[in-house]
Scaffold this motif. Structure first.
Motif, PDB file in Angstrom:
ATOM      1  N   HIS A   1       0.831  -1.210   0.000  1.00  0.00           N
ATOM      2  CA  HIS A   1       0.000   0.000   0.000  1.00  0.00           C
ATOM      3  C   HIS A   1       0.865   1.259   0.000  1.00  0.00           C
ATOM      4  CE1 HIS A   1      -3.502  -2.267   0.038  1.00  0.00           C
ATOM      5  NE2 HIS A   1      -3.969  -2.091   1.276  1.00  0.00           N
ATOM      6  N   LEU A   2       1.989   1.217   0.718  1.00  0.00           N
ATOM      7  CA  LEU A   2       2.873   2.387   0.722  1.00  0.00           C
ATOM      8  C   LEU A   2       3.415   2.639  -0.674  1.00  0.00           C
ATOM      9  CD1 LEU A   2       4.912   1.972   4.023  1.00  0.00           C
ATOM     10  CD2 LEU A   2       3.178   3.671   3.521  1.00  0.00           C
ATOM     11  N   LEU A   3       3.805   1.554  -1.329  1.00  0.00           N
ATOM     12  CA  LEU A   3       4.294   1.701  -2.698  1.00  0.00           C
ATOM     13  C   LEU A   3       3.200   2.295  -3.576  1.00  0.00           C
ATOM     14  CD1 LEU A   3       6.788   0.403  -4.634  1.00  0.00           C
ATOM     15  CD2 LEU A   3       4.793  -0.763  -5.497  1.00  0.00           C
ATOM     16  N   TRP A   4       1.974   1.827  -3.337  1.00  0.00           N
ATOM     17  CA  TRP A   4       0.863   2.321  -4.146  1.00  0.00           C
ATOM     18  C   TRP A   4       0.626   3.805  -3.916  1.00  0.00           C
ATOM     19  CZ3 TRP A   4      -3.776   4.475  -2.512  1.00  0.00           C
ATOM     20  CH2 TRP A   4      -4.660   4.793  -3.553  1.00  0.00           C
ATOM     21  N   ILE A   5       0.580   4.226  -2.630  1.00  0.00           N
ATOM     22  CA  ILE A   5       0.303   5.640  -2.359  1.00  0.00           C
ATOM     23  C   ILE A   5       1.380   6.511  -2.999  1.00  0.00           C
ATOM     24  CG2 ILE A   5       0.076   7.388  -0.562  1.00  0.00           C
ATOM     25  CD1 ILE A   5      -0.822   5.018   1.278  1.00  0.00           C
ATOM     26  N   GLY A   6       2.635   6.113  -2.807  1.00  0.00           N
ATOM     27  CA  GLY A   6       3.731   6.907  -3.360  1.00  0.00           C
ATOM     28  C   GLY A   6       3.627   7.058  -4.860  1.00  0.00           C
ATOM     29  N   THR A   7       3.453   5.928  -5.546  1.00  0.00           N
ATOM     30  CA  THR A   7       3.463   6.010  -7.007  1.00  0.00           C
ATOM     31  C   THR A   7       2.168   6.606  -7.537  1.00  0.00           C
ATOM     32  OG1 THR A   7       2.702   3.735  -7.042  1.00  0.00           O
ATOM     33  CG2 THR A   7       5.051   4.094  -7.338  1.00  0.00           C
ATOM     34  N   TYR A   8       1.063   6.364  -6.857  1.00  0.00           N
ATOM     35  CA  TYR A   8      -0.209   6.935  -7.327  1.00  0.00           C
ATOM     36  C   TYR A   8      -0.180   8.447  -7.214  1.00  0.00           C
ATOM     37  CZ  TYR A   8      -5.244   7.501  -7.927  1.00  0.00           C
ATOM     38  OH  TYR A   8      -6.480   7.858  -8.396  1.00  0.00           O
ATOM     39  N   ALA A   9       0.370   8.940  -6.097  1.00  0.00           N
ATOM     40  CA  ALA A   9       0.480  10.386  -5.942  1.00  0.00           C
ATOM     41  C   ALA A   9       1.388  10.954  -7.026  1.00  0.00           C
ATOM     42  CB  ALA A   9       1.017  10.705  -4.555  1.00  0.00           C
ATOM     43  N   LEU A  10       2.469  10.227  -7.341  1.00  0.00           N
ATOM     44  CA  LEU A  10       3.357  10.658  -8.426  1.00  0.00           C
ATOM     45  C   LEU A  10       2.594  10.754  -9.736  1.00  0.00           C
ATOM     46  CD1 LEU A  10       6.763   8.765  -8.340  1.00  0.00           C
ATOM     47  CD2 LEU A  10       6.396  11.204  -8.231  1.00  0.00           C
ATOM     48  N   ASP A  11       1.754   9.724  -9.999  1.00  0.00           N
ATOM     49  CA  ASP A  11       1.002   9.682 -11.261  1.00  0.00           C
ATOM     50  C   ASP A  11       0.177  10.937 -11.449  1.00  0.00           C
ATOM     51  OD1 ASP A  11       1.891   7.208 -11.833  1.00  0.00           O
ATOM     52  OD2 ASP A  11       0.059   6.140 -11.256  1.00  0.00           O
ATOM     53  N   ILE A  12      -0.454  11.376 -10.355  1.00  0.00           N
ATOM     54  CA  ILE A  12      -1.384  12.487 -10.554  1.00  0.00           C
ATOM     55  C   ILE A  12      -0.851  13.767  -9.938  1.00  0.00           C
ATOM     56  CG2 ILE A  12      -3.438  11.095 -10.939  1.00  0.00           C
ATOM     57  CD1 ILE A  12      -4.163  11.305  -8.128  1.00  0.00           C
ATOM     58  N   GLY A  13       0.461  13.862  -9.833  1.00  0.00           N
ATOM     59  CA  GLY A  13       1.060  15.167  -9.660  1.00  0.00           C
ATOM     60  C   GLY A  13       1.631  15.528  -8.308  1.00  0.00           C
ATOM     61  N   ALA A  14       1.564  14.655  -7.310  1.00  0.00           N
ATOM     62  CA  ALA A  14       2.145  14.992  -6.013  1.00  0.00           C
ATOM     63  C   ALA A  14       3.409  14.175  -5.805  1.00  0.00           C
ATOM     64  CB  ALA A  14       1.149  14.698  -4.901  1.00  0.00           C
ATOM     65  N   ILE A  15       4.526  14.859  -5.724  1.00  0.00           N
ATOM     66  CA  ILE A  15       5.795  14.136  -5.628  1.00  0.00           C
ATOM     67  C   ILE A  15       6.160  13.842  -4.178  1.00  0.00           C
ATOM     68  CG2 ILE A  15       8.287  14.370  -6.011  1.00  0.00           C
ATOM     69  CD1 ILE A  15       7.643  15.742  -8.613  1.00  0.00           C
ATOM     70  N   THR A  16       5.827  14.736  -3.281  1.00  0.00           N
ATOM     71  CA  THR A  16       6.303  14.616  -1.902  1.00  0.00           C
ATOM     72  C   THR A  16       5.945  13.298  -1.216  1.00  0.00           C
ATOM     73  OG1 THR A  16       5.858  16.966  -1.851  1.00  0.00           O
ATOM     74  CG2 THR A  16       6.617  15.968   0.187  1.00  0.00           C
ATOM     75  N   PRO A  17       4.680  12.824  -1.267  1.00  0.00           N
ATOM     76  CA  PRO A  17       4.360  11.605  -0.498  1.00  0.00           C
ATOM     77  C   PRO A  17       5.250  10.434  -0.842  1.00  0.00           C
ATOM     78  CG  PRO A  17       2.368  12.588  -1.398  1.00  0.00           C
ATOM     79  CD  PRO A  17       3.507  13.326  -1.981  1.00  0.00           C
ATOM     80  N   PHE A  18       5.725  10.381  -2.077  1.00  0.00           N
ATOM     81  CA  PHE A  18       6.576   9.276  -2.510  1.00  0.00           C
ATOM     82  C   PHE A  18       7.757   9.080  -1.559  1.00  0.00           C
ATOM     83  CE2 PHE A  18      10.104   7.640  -5.027  1.00  0.00           C
ATOM     84  CZ  PHE A  18       9.524   6.531  -5.604  1.00  0.00           C
ATOM     85  N   PHE A  19       8.410  10.198  -1.188  1.00  0.00           N
ATOM     86  CA  PHE A  19       9.608  10.074  -0.350  1.00  0.00           C
ATOM     87  C   PHE A  19       9.251   9.587   1.045  1.00  0.00           C
ATOM     88  CE2 PHE A  19      10.461  13.457  -3.451  1.00  0.00           C
ATOM     89  CZ  PHE A  19      11.433  12.793  -4.165  1.00  0.00           C
ATOM     90  N   TYR A  20       8.132  10.101   1.573  1.00  0.00           N
ATOM     91  CA  TYR A  20       7.718   9.655   2.910  1.00  0.00           C
ATOM     92  C   TYR A  20       7.362   8.174   2.897  1.00  0.00           C
ATOM     93  CZ  TYR A  20       7.634  14.466   4.503  1.00  0.00           C
ATOM     94  OH  TYR A  20       8.001  15.725   4.864  1.00  0.00           O
ATOM     95  N   CYS A  21       6.580   7.777   1.867  1.00  0.00           N
ATOM     96  CA  CYS A  21       6.147   6.375   1.814  1.00  0.00           C
ATOM     97  C   CYS A  21       7.336   5.429   1.668  1.00  0.00           C
ATOM     98  CB  CYS A  21       5.206   6.163   0.634  1.00  0.00           C
ATOM     99  SG  CYS A  21       3.651   7.001   0.837  1.00  0.00           S
ATOM    100  N   PHE A  22       8.264   5.814   0.831  1.00  0.00           N
ATOM    101  CA  PHE A  22       9.388   4.902   0.612  1.00  0.00           C
ATOM    102  C   PHE A  22      10.317   4.845   1.815  1.00  0.00           C
ATOM    103  CE2 PHE A  22       9.994   2.958  -3.623  1.00  0.00           C
ATOM    104  CZ  PHE A  22       8.682   3.073  -3.994  1.00  0.00           C
ATOM    105  N   ARG A  23      10.280   5.898   2.634  1.00  0.00           N
ATOM    106  CA  ARG A  23      11.082   5.846   3.860  1.00  0.00           C
ATOM    107  C   ARG A  23      10.599   4.685   4.732  1.00  0.00           C
ATOM    108  NH1 ARG A  23      10.124  10.914   7.452  1.00  0.00           N
ATOM    109  NH2 ARG A  23       8.157   9.798   7.671  1.00  0.00           N
ATOM    110  N   GLU A  24       9.278   4.562   4.920  1.00  0.00           N
ATOM    111  CA  GLU A  24       8.758   3.483   5.761  1.00  0.00           C
ATOM    112  C   GLU A  24       8.838   2.129   5.053  1.00  0.00           C
ATOM    113  OE1 GLU A  24       8.692   6.395   7.762  1.00  0.00           O
ATOM    114  OE2 GLU A  24       6.986   6.719   6.433  1.00  0.00           O
TER     115      GLU A  24
END
Lengths: 349, 395
Positions: free
Chosen positions: B115-138
């Motif tokens: 799910h973390l991978l999903w949130i990070g990449t999904y946010a990337l898909d539709i324009g939000a880059i920041t969550p990706f770094f937080y999600c991948f940290r965990e």
């Protein structure tokens, strides 16, 4: 005569052993040393069964049935005795499976897996460490002998003395562990019968430089190309090379027996020196030529000789290594096309 | 390849993928556009087809385990679990209690990681880059934990037939405890970045709606089904590994749009963390592998000293075992939905047939239904929201 095995009654003939009846009726009794071709050896103690009215378990391989015998092959005491017998063998067995040629078709491995199907055979750590011992000298160079892997079933000793009749092998009881020794090596005819019956990797084949595991190889049944007996043998092929010759004990004419040529003489198949293309001598030197050129050359010369000196000036010598069909065509060619009966064959090798 | 779509006036036929970053792998979408409006979508799959089902027939049951890692590779532990459960049911193997709890821990960690991978990449898909770094940290912490127990990050093959390969270590338990204690606050971080973000809302609210009836009719499972308002979870419906003993909620949505799918997954992170805490507190002692010597390999340390263990290891690895004749279907709740294995055994050491029921494949087939008539930019939002992994779609 009536006997009862595991609650089921069977009508049997006098003079048969319990093991023979069980095999015939499809009742499983594990064995390690038993060979159908020789008299019972009785060294492994795995075929024990319970006979009602007898205090001790008896060995099925060398106990003859009696009228009214009640036999049980699968009781807890029988199982325990089999496990104890196997444990005794395992205690002295080296951890060689990863480097042993026999692993995968090893009778000892099969038995350990079968008898240890539900729970461990031994309740302690068994086995001795991997020794990496080089093989010791044996009576024939075709066989490598690793004494540490030997389970002392004495199949090799028995087959050599009873079946082959050479009596090369003896059991040397001196020292802390008895061992099989080729004491009369000069009598050995290198038939490899001991190799064929060895249930473990103590005797392994030493001819083919390439070895494969059983699941990597293909087995093809064929007829030995050497002499006129026509022994049936099985070529074990791995990586497109013959790596070993085995025999099916149920098939005539040899019923599992082979001579030194049949068992060890297969490396010529992969020899670098084999003729693979036709050669013609030109200026005192053999040169590779195409099949068309070679056949034209032979046809021209044969026609010329036949016309100048008659068909009987030509003789044909066929090879025993060719198939029957090849040789049939060859003699047909000599008789019908050339017109001579001068055909011979080298099947006296 | 001939196009399955017919081009008319003012229409454009566009290939999206298979090398498009927003298609999450190698999905190819054939879009029929009228201006910005999507008239028709045809997903074309098979670019990651490796023939895993057919390969399964050639390999032994034990070798097949590593193939399952390569299905949904974002949650390999869960795939291992589904396969192991199917084979165990076929053989009637009882798994020790400690192994069952460890399996729950691994499956829930895999769910969080996926799910973390999903949130990070999904946010990337539709324009939000920041969550990706937080999600991948965990996610990285979970990957480290997987490496601790199995030596592998992505393809652990840790859950095996009969239990798990090795017992977990105190270091792992400490890392897991730290993770569960802090993870709740991290979820708040992600939600803080996204939940009320107007751009996020504009891109996901009422986009790619799938009604409750349609979600059921298309056979969707997992967060896609729950976001449409169906409170269905295999952990609750057909419990395995003792899930009936854990307290957790089944989050579900009401509108069935992309935003609800996001909400459901966020809530699942919390619930997974809750399950992890319970598992940590109720971890029993004992063996981690069932005592079934005919198929469960002996411990490697034994194999190097004990001839009986060595022989059994050799025989099992070379396929001497025989699985009872029969057939079995067993499925679990993977992060993406139902992952089921239908195995037919003919009594040999290799499956006669190994059919894999993939939720990604089923959920993807509902995609055209969701996006037809919407804007082309919403296709990206829709594809991302159903969370497909092509490794499992194509198998």
């Amino acid at each position: 005569m009536l006997v009862k095995i595991n609650g089921q009654e069977y009508e049997v003939d006098q003079g048969t052993t319990i093991l023979q009846i069980a095999r015939e009726k499809g009742i499983y009794i594990p064995t390690l040393c038993y060979l159908e071709r020789v008299s019972p050896i009785g060294s492994c103690g795995l075929c024990v069964v319970e006979v009602e009215g007898q205090d001790e378990l008896v060995q099925a391989c060398n106990t003859y049935v009696e009228d009214g015998m009640v036999i049980n092959t699968d009781t807890p005491s029988v199982k325990a005795a089999r496990k104890a017998a196997l444990e005794k063998i395992l205690e002295k067995h080296p951890l060689d499976c990863p480097v042993c040629d026999k692993a995968g078709e090893c009778k000892l491995q099969d038995l350990v897996y079968e008898l240890g199907y539900e729970e461990r055979i031994s309740h302690k750590v068994v086995g001795i460490p991997l020794l990496k011992e080089p093989p010791v000298s044996y009576s024939t160079p075709g066989i490598k002998y690793y004494p540490s892997r030997c389970v002392l079933c004495q199949r090799c000793v028995t087959i050599c003395s009873e079946y082959v009749g050479r009596e090369v092998l003896v059991v040397n009881e001196e020292g802390d562990k008895p061992r099989i020794e080729p004491l009369y090596a000069d009598r050995c005819i290198s038939c490899g019968e001991c190799l064929a019956v060895c249930p473990v990797g103590a005797l392994t084949e030493n001819v083919s430089p390439l070895k494969v595991r059983p699941w990597q190889k293909k087995v093809s049944r064929t007829v030995c190309p050497y002499c006129g007996v026509g022994c049936v043998l099985e070529l074990n092929v791995g990586d497109n090379r013959v790596v070993k010759v085995t025999v099916d004990e149920s098939i005539p004419p040899n019923y599992g027996t082979l001579c030194v040529k049949g068992r060890f003489g297969f490396e010529f198949i992969n020899s670098e020196k084999r003729l693979k293309r036709p050669l013609i001598r030109k200026n005192d030197e053999f040169q590779e030529v195409s099949w068309d050129e070679a056949l034209d050359f032979v046809a021209e010369k044969l026609t010329a000789i036949k016309e100048s000196a008659g068909p009987d000036a030509i003789a044909g010598l066929a090879s025993a290594k060719c198939t029957n069909e090849d040789n049939y065509v060859f003699q047909k060619f000599m008789r019908a096309v050339i017109g001579t009966n001068n055909v011979d064959h080298c099947a006296r090798l | 390849m001939t196009l399955p779509l017919k081009k008319e006036r003012d229409e454009m036929i566009l290939n999206m993928g298979p090398q498009h970053p927003a298609t999450h792998g190698v999905l190819r979408l054939l879009l029929e556009l009228e201006g910005e409006v999507v008239k028709k979508v045809v997903p074309i799959i098979g670019y990651l087809h490796r023939g895993i089902e057919k390969l399964g027939e050639e390999r032994t049951y034990i070798q097949n385990l590593v193939l399952t890692d390569r299905l949904d590779y974002t949650a390999a532990m869960s795939n291992n679990l589904s396969y192991a459960l199917a084979v165990e049911r076929l053989c009637g193997i009882e798994v020790p209690e400690r192994a069952r709890v460890i399996r729950v821990i691994m499956a829930e960690l895999a769910r969080i990681a996926a799910h973390l991978l999903w949130i990070g990449t999904y946010a990337l898909d539709i324009g939000a880059i920041t969550p990706f770094f937080y999600c991948f940290r965990e996610r990285e912490k979970i990957m480290d934990m997987f490496e601790m127990v199995s030596g592998q990050r992505l393809t652990p093959s840790y859950i095996c037939i009969g239990g798990v390969r090795k017992d977990i270590t105190p270091t792992f338990l400490e890392a897991l405890r730290n993770f569960t204690d802090t993870f709740e606050s991290y979820i708040l971080d992600y939600e803080g970045l996204l939940s009320k973000n107007p751009i996020w809302l504009a891109r996901t609210r009422d986009v790619a709606v799938l009604s409750k009836e349609d979600a059921i009719n298309w056979g969707t499972t997992g967060p896609v089904l729950r976001a449409s308002g169906v409170q269905f979870d295999f952990r609750r419906a057909t419990p395995y590994c003792g899930y009936e003993n854990y307290e957790f909620e089944i989050p579900y949505g009401t509108r069935g749009d992309c935003y609800d799918r996001y909400r459901v997954r966020m809530e699942e992170l919390r619930q997974s963390n809750r399950i992890l805490k319970q598992a940590l507190n109720n971890l029993p002692d004992g063996p981690v592998l069932a005592d079934v010597p005919y198929i469960v390999m002996p411990d490697k340390s034994q194999v190097l000293t004990d001839i009986e263990a060595l022989i059994k290891h050799f025989k099992i690895a070379s396929g001497a075992f025989q699985i009872p004749k029969g057939e079995v279907y067993s499925s679990i709740e993977n992060p993406k939905g139902e992952l089921g294995f239908y195995i037919v055994s003919d009594g040999s050491s290799r499956p006669y047939r190994m059919r894999i029921k993939s939720s990604c494949f089923v959920n993807l087939s509902a995609l055209p239904f969701m996006v037809e008539g919407q804007m082309v930019a919403d296709v990206v939002a829709a594809v991302g929201s159903i969370d497909i992994v092509l490794g499992e779609v194509d198998r």
